[in-house]
Design an enzyme around this catalytic site. Structure first.
Site, PDB file in Angstrom:
ATOM      1  N   ARG A 178      -3.444   8.556  -5.846  1.00  0.00           N
ATOM      2  CA  ARG A 178      -4.106   7.559  -6.682  1.00  0.00           C
ATOM      3  C   ARG A 178      -4.285   8.138  -8.083  1.00  0.00           C
ATOM      4  NH1 ARG A 178      -7.977   3.579  -4.934  1.00  0.00           N
ATOM      5  NH2 ARG A 178      -8.398   2.189  -6.697  1.00  0.00           N
ATOM      6  N   ARG A 206      -7.987  10.534  -7.744  1.00  0.00           N
ATOM      7  CA  ARG A 206      -9.077   9.814  -7.063  1.00  0.00           C
ATOM      8  C   ARG A 206     -10.382  10.597  -7.108  1.00  0.00           C
ATOM      9  NH1 ARG A 206      -8.806   6.927  -1.191  1.00  0.00           N
ATOM     10  NH2 ARG A 206     -10.991   7.001  -0.646  1.00  0.00           N
ATOM     11  N   LYS A 261      -7.447  -3.225   3.234  1.00  0.00           N
ATOM     12  CA  LYS A 261      -6.162  -2.599   3.544  1.00  0.00           C
ATOM     13  C   LYS A 261      -5.781  -2.896   4.996  1.00  0.00           C
ATOM     14  CE  LYS A 261      -8.519   1.807   4.444  1.00  0.00           C
ATOM     15  NZ  LYS A 261      -8.693   3.199   4.011  1.00  0.00           N
ATOM     16  N   ARG A 277     -16.587   0.548  -1.544  1.00  0.00           N
ATOM     17  CA  ARG A 277     -15.663  -0.053  -0.591  1.00  0.00           C
ATOM     18  C   ARG A 277     -16.147  -1.485  -0.343  1.00  0.00           C
ATOM     19  NH1 ARG A 277     -12.169   2.896   2.097  1.00  0.00           N
ATOM     20  NH2 ARG A 277     -13.392   4.796   1.866  1.00  0.00           N
ATOM     21  N   PHE A 324      -1.421  -1.242 -10.288  1.00  0.00           N
ATOM     22  CA  PHE A 324      -1.859  -2.487  -9.662  1.00  0.00           C
ATOM     23  C   PHE A 324      -3.137  -3.053 -10.274  1.00  0.00           C
ATOM     24  CE2 PHE A 324      -3.024   1.109  -6.840  1.00  0.00           C
ATOM     25  CZ  PHE A 324      -4.407   1.110  -7.014  1.00  0.00           C
ATOM     26  N   LYS A 375       0.868  -1.183   0.000  1.00  0.00           N
ATOM     27  CA  LYS A 375       0.000   0.000   0.000  1.00  0.00           C
ATOM     28  C   LYS A 375       0.900   1.226   0.000  1.00  0.00           C
ATOM     29  CE  LYS A 375      -4.049   2.178   1.935  1.00  0.00           C
ATOM     30  NZ  LYS A 375      -3.558   3.498   1.499  1.00  0.00           N
ATOM     31  N   GLU A 425      -0.661   4.271  -8.391  1.00  0.00           N
ATOM     32  CA  GLU A 425      -0.242   5.339  -7.480  1.00  0.00           C
ATOM     33  C   GLU A 425       0.985   6.041  -8.054  1.00  0.00           C
ATOM     34  OE1 GLU A 425      -1.017   6.182  -4.003  1.00  0.00           O
ATOM     35  OE2 GLU A 425      -2.845   4.972  -4.061  1.00  0.00           O
TER      36      GLU A 425
END
Length: 524
Positions: A215, A230, A385, A379, A299, A210, A259
């Site tokens: 982002r 984001r 995370k 979410r 990712f 992470k 990221e």
């Protein structure tokens, strides 16, 4: 229709604890509005207005004219006025924004002023943002909730989706899809306290570092590359390193999730605000690039050469990603398995991977379900995370009155550390050094407790804030520290939230600013 009606529904929604009741109130409002007013109401109530970048700070929102007595502001008229304020640029813009803001607020009632302050200050906590608003749109339009949520995923604008649902129904919603050059909302991760807990929920699992950066969602269509944040802002011109990296890939079209962050020469992440300042600046890009170069790590892969991949399993998306993105541009990843065929994760390998990520200066890991689809804007349970939790015992110096459902309670806490051991603080700092504010983590019971206890310790107040004797110690969890010129120590807490009040501790037991600085020096 008048803005007063929207303000009243917002207040009623904030006061209503049940989600279904919130949805009903908002749906009834939407059904009663014409197209222009409906669009504007969704913009204001969903939080979409935050993207206008109105450029009005907290001080400007306190220095405003007294409210009007009778409602007269229209809903669509108010949205147009906010857009006009946001469009003011160049020399003298601050004075012009203040003039326009004063003109708007002078025509607003007390209830409308409170609503607009919350909208402009990002304090609209009525539970209507995004998810609940999407459900309300579905109810008002008589269409399936799933269709609205999927349209929101692709369009990113609650107002645009509401227009489609109310005017065109399911057919209009199904027309939304992934379009190159139009960002979609990023998939978000749930949280777990440790790796073992995450592996109990996801088996088999992939773990990825992470990273503490910005982002980025990158769209390429031929030679055209666009980079979005984001919050769906276009920052293409500010991040040439990202553009060049994606333009060099052996693809015709692609949508990547990743990221961007600034690294030290040793490859360790620089403090978050360094990356944030670089990506936010509109100054000489080449000079900034030379001073603070960015690296990018991907990712996920959402589209490749004409094929959308959002509905494919995460395992396949990563395989496609690995085929077109070189290892140096991918987030490090570990797939854990016991090897006995039951799909159970290997806790020892996962924990070692987590510790290695922390040792290299990163935030933690994200544990991912290999079969999970990409749930944009949600979410979901597919990503979890895991970050170490840091805590400090701080003292409450003051608290601001809450709004909406928290009206009547002291909510936003001003947090301070002891000044012991820091002789270099500015003159007049006093015994306590403010580190920031938070209203996160407060249950109704805590709000009731702290309002009662803080009012007993009141020393003075203004319209917004009650200043108190520094006697209550509160345990605060936070994700990290960052530099801030707003506070005497030059530091503030990132993502601070209340864990509990420490009745067992006296103010002199609170953490010192010297201890906080040591944490910052260690890279926290």
């Amino acid at each position: 229709m008048l803005l007063q009606q929207v303000a009243a529904v917002s207040q009623a929604t904030a006061a209503e604890p049940a989600r279904n009741a919130k949805v009903r109130l908002l749906a009834e409002l939407l059904r009663g509005l014409g197209p222009d007013d409906r669009h504007a109401a969704v913009v204001l109530l969903s939080g979409e207005s935050r993207r206008m970048r109105v450029g009005v700070g907290p001080a400007a929102l306190r220095e405003l004219p007294p409210p009007g007595e009778q409602p007269q502001l229209g809903i669509a008229e108010t949205e147009r006025a906010l857009h006009a304020i946001a469009e003011v640029q160049g020399p003298g813009s601050q004075a012009e924004r203040h003039r326009l803001l004063t003109a708007l607020f002078s025509r607003a009632t007390a209830e409308e002023q409170a609503f607009l302050r919350a909208v402009l200050g990002g304090e609209l906590r009525q539970g209507a943002l995004d998810a609940v608003m999407g459900d309300a749109v579905a109810k008002a339009a008589g269409v399936p909730v799933a269709e609205v949520r999927r349209a929101l995923m692709f369009r990113g604008s609650a107002a645009a989706v509401a227009d489609a649902a109310m005017d065109g129904g399911s057919a209009a919603l199904r027309a939304f899809g992934l379009q190159l050059g139009r960002p979609i909302r990023p998939m978000l991760a749930a949280s777990a306290p440790d790796v073992a807990s995450a592996l109990e929920r996801i088996r088999p699992a992939a773990l990825e570092w992470k990273l503490d950066g910005i982002r980025v969602q990158v769209h390429r269509d031929g030679d055209r590359v666009n980079v979005y944040t984001r919050s769906l802002d276009d920052i293409t011109a500010r991040v040439p390193e990202v553009v060049e990296a994606v333009r060099a890939l052996p693809v015709r079209s692609v949508v990547l999730d990743g990221e961007a962050l600034a690294l030290t020469p040793e490859g360790r992440p620089r403090p978050f605000q360094v990356t944030a300042a670089r990506t936010a600046s509109r100054k000489d890009t080449e000079a900034l690039r030379a001073e603070t170069p960015l690296s990018v790590f991907f990712f996920d892969l959402l589209h490749l050469d004409g094929a959308d991949l959002l509905d494919t399993p995460g395992e396949r998306r990563f395989a496609e990603l690995a085929a077109v993105v070189p290892p140096e541009l991918r987030v490090p990843r570990l797939v854990t398995a016991d090897g006995d065929g039951d799909g159970e994760g290997d806790p020892a390998a996962a924990e070692a991977f987590f510790r290695d990520a922390l040792a290299r200066g990163h935030e933690g890991v994200v544990v991912k379900d290999l079969q999970a689809r990409y749930e944009a804007g949600r979410r979901g349970a597919g990503w979890i995370k895991v970050k170490p939790r840091h805590t400090l015992d701080l003292v409450v110096l003051a608290a601001e009155w809450g709004s909406g459902r928290r009206r009547g309670w002291l909510s936003n806490l001003h947090l301070g550390a002891r000044a012991d051991g820091a002789p270099d603080l500015p003159e007049g700092t006093g015994e306590w050094v403010m580190l920031g504010k938070t209203f996160k983590g407060l249950t109704d019971e805590l709000l009731d407790f702290q309002t009662r206890e803080l009012l007993q310790r009141e020393v003075r107040r203004d319209d917004w804030t009650v200043h108190v004797r520094p006697e209550l110690v509160v345990e605060i969890a936070f994700d990290g520290l960052q530099r801030s010129p707003r506070y005497p120590s030059g530091l503030t807490l990132r993502f601070a939230r209340v864990l509990r009040y420490r009745a067992d501790k006296r103010p002199e037991d609170a953490d010192t600013i010297a201890a906080v600085r040591r944490l910052a020096a260690e890279g926290l």
